[in-house]
Design a protein around this motif. Sequence first.
Motif, short mmCIF file in Angstrom:
data_model
loop_
_atom_site.label_atom_id
_atom_site.label_comp_id
_atom_site.label_asym_id
_atom_site.label_seq_id
_atom_site.Cartn_x
_atom_site.Cartn_y
_atom_site.Cartn_z
N THR A 47 0.81 -1.21 0.00
CA THR A 47 0.00 0.00 0.00
C THR A 47 0.85 1.27 0.00
N LEU A 48 2.14 1.15 0.27
CA LEU A 48 3.01 2.32 0.31
C LEU A 48 3.12 3.00 -1.05
N SER A 49 3.01 2.26 -2.11
CA SER A 49 3.18 2.86 -3.44
C SER A 49 1.93 3.60 -3.91
N PHE A 50 0.76 3.28 -3.37
CA PHE A 50 -0.47 3.90 -3.87
C PHE A 50 -0.66 5.32 -3.38
N ILE A 51 -0.35 5.60 -2.14
CA ILE A 51 -0.62 6.91 -1.55
C ILE A 51 0.16 8.03 -2.26
N PRO A 52 1.48 7.90 -2.46
CA PRO A 52 2.19 8.98 -3.17
C PRO A 52 1.68 9.18 -4.60
N LYS A 53 1.35 8.07 -5.28
CA LYS A 53 0.84 8.20 -6.65
C LYS A 53 -0.49 8.93 -6.68
N ILE A 54 -1.39 8.57 -5.78
CA ILE A 54 -2.70 9.21 -5.74
C ILE A 54 -2.55 10.70 -5.43
N ILE A 55 -1.76 11.02 -4.44
CA ILE A 55 -1.57 12.43 -4.07
C ILE A 55 -0.91 13.20 -5.22
N GLY A 56 0.10 12.62 -5.83
CA GLY A 56 0.78 13.29 -6.94
C GLY A 56 -0.12 13.53 -8.14
N VAL A 57 -0.92 12.53 -8.50
CA VAL A 57 -1.82 12.68 -9.64
C VAL A 57 -2.89 13.72 -9.34
#
Length: 88
Positions: A47-57
């Motif tokens: 789940t660590l990879s999803f949060i930065p991607k969602i916030i960045g997008v």
Amino acid sequence: MDSQLVALGIETFKIALYLALPGLLVGMFLGLAVSIFQATTQINEMTLSFIPKIIGVVIVIIVTMPWMLNMMTEFTIKVFNMIPEFVS
């Protein structure tokens, strides 16, 4: 008339690509950065990879929204102005 429809289809795909590209690129680069970070620290949390991607997008979409809206509005006006040519 057929060539105008083909040109309109090509322009539609180009605009769709232009609108999707900023979010996709940010998601790709953030995913790569998180993957490198996980590999170097040996953290195997999925789940660590999803949060930065969602916030960045989301941030990129908010920042580029005026440009995206302007591009979509211009294209929509162009398509509406071409309707009489295709009807007759």
